[in-house]
Design a protein around this motif. Structure first.
Motif, mmCIF file in Angstrom:
data_model
loop_
_atom_site.group_PDB
_atom_site.id
_atom_site.type_symbol
_atom_site.label_atom_id
_atom_site.label_comp_id
_atom_site.label_asym_id
_atom_site.label_seq_id
_atom_site.Cartn_x
_atom_site.Cartn_y
_atom_site.Cartn_z
ATOM 1 N N THR A 144 -1.501 -24.382 81.270
ATOM 2 C CA THR A 144 -1.897 -24.267 82.676
ATOM 3 C C THR A 144 -0.832 -24.871 83.584
ATOM 4 O O THR A 144 -0.479 -24.289 84.616
ATOM 5 C CB THR A 144 -3.256 -24.949 82.917
ATOM 6 N N ARG A 199 1.533 -22.928 86.415
ATOM 7 C CA ARG A 199 1.417 -23.306 87.827
ATOM 8 C C ARG A 199 2.731 -23.797 88.422
ATOM 9 O O ARG A 199 2.989 -23.598 89.607
ATOM 10 C CB ARG A 199 0.350 -24.386 87.948
ATOM 11 N N TRP A 200 3.549 -24.480 87.625
ATOM 12 C CA TRP A 200 4.842 -25.003 88.076
ATOM 13 C C TRP A 200 5.935 -24.513 87.137
ATOM 14 O O TRP A 200 5.686 -24.320 85.949
ATOM 15 C CB TRP A 200 4.839 -26.535 88.066
ATOM 16 N N ASP A 246 8.301 -30.166 91.544
ATOM 17 C CA ASP A 246 7.597 -29.474 90.456
ATOM 18 C C ASP A 246 7.398 -30.402 89.261
ATOM 19 O O ASP A 246 6.331 -30.400 88.634
ATOM 20 C CB ASP A 246 8.383 -28.234 90.017
ATOM 21 N N TRP A 300 -6.846 -30.741 91.791
ATOM 22 C CA TRP A 300 -5.876 -29.698 91.458
ATOM 23 C C TRP A 300 -6.520 -28.341 91.565
ATOM 24 O O TRP A 300 -5.968 -27.339 91.533
ATOM 25 C CB TRP A 300 -5.307 -29.927 90.048
#
Length: 147
Positions: free
Chosen positions: A66, A70-71, A103, A147
Motif C-alpha cells: 500500500t 501511494r508514494w 515521499d 492516512w
C-alpha cells in the motif's frame, strides 16, 4: 524486505542494504523503535511480543504494498522483533528510500502508523507490579486513520 525475528538487528547493516547500488534515490528515512522504561503509569522491565507468523507476514506485505502504491518508494525494509525484549532493546526498524524526502518521510510514517495498528503483534509488559497485555492506544488508531 520484511523480516520478523527474535535476534537483534544492526542499524548500520539495515541502512547499508537500503543504499547499496542505489544511486537513483536522494532520500533515505528510517525509524527505530525501542523498549522504553515507562508506559501506561508503570515502570517497564521488559516487553514480550507474540505474533501469528502467517497472518503477520501477510499484513506486513499489504502495508508495504500500500505504501509503495501511494508514494514512489524504491526500497522498503521492515524488521520487527518478537520474543522477550528487555528494557532498551530495539523492537522495530522501518526504512525507505525515494527520490524525494517528502515521499520518504510520509511513506515511512505511514508504514509505522499502520504497523502499530493493523499488524498482528501482541505485547505484554513486565512491570514491578506484574505482567499485563497492552491495549491499543486511541492516539495510534487516530494516526493510522489519518492516512
Amino acid at each position: 524486505m520484511i523480516r520478523v525475528q527474535t535476534e537483534d538487528f544492526n542499524i548500520a547493516d539495515e541502512y547499508q542494504k537500503l543504499i547499496d547500488d542505489n544511486q537513483k534515490d536522494g532520500a533515505i528515512v528510517f525509524f527505530v523503535g525501542m523498549v522504553r522504561d515507562f508506559n501506561q503509569n508503570a515502570n517497564i522491565k521488559a516487553l514480550t511480543l507474540e505474533h501469528y507468523p502467517a497472518m503477520t507476514n501477510k499484513t506486513l506485505v499489504e502495508i508495504v504494498d500500500t505504501a509503495k502504491a501511494r508514494w514512489p518508494l524504491s526500497r522498503v525494509s521492515v524488521v520487527h522483533r518478537v520474543g522477550r525484549l528487555p528494557l532498551g532493546e530495539q523492537i522495530v526498524f522501518v526504512g525507505v528510500t525515494s527520490q524525494h524526502r517528502q515521499d520518504a518521510f510520509e511513506g515511512a510514517q505511514f508504514i509505522m502508523d499502520k504497523l502499530k495498528t493493523t499488524a498482528p503483534f501482541w505485547k505484554k509488559e513486565e512491570t514491578e507490579q506484574g505482567t499485563h497485555w497492552v491495549e491499543a492506544k486511541a492516539s495510534d488508531a487516530k494516526a493510522a486513520d489519518s492516512w
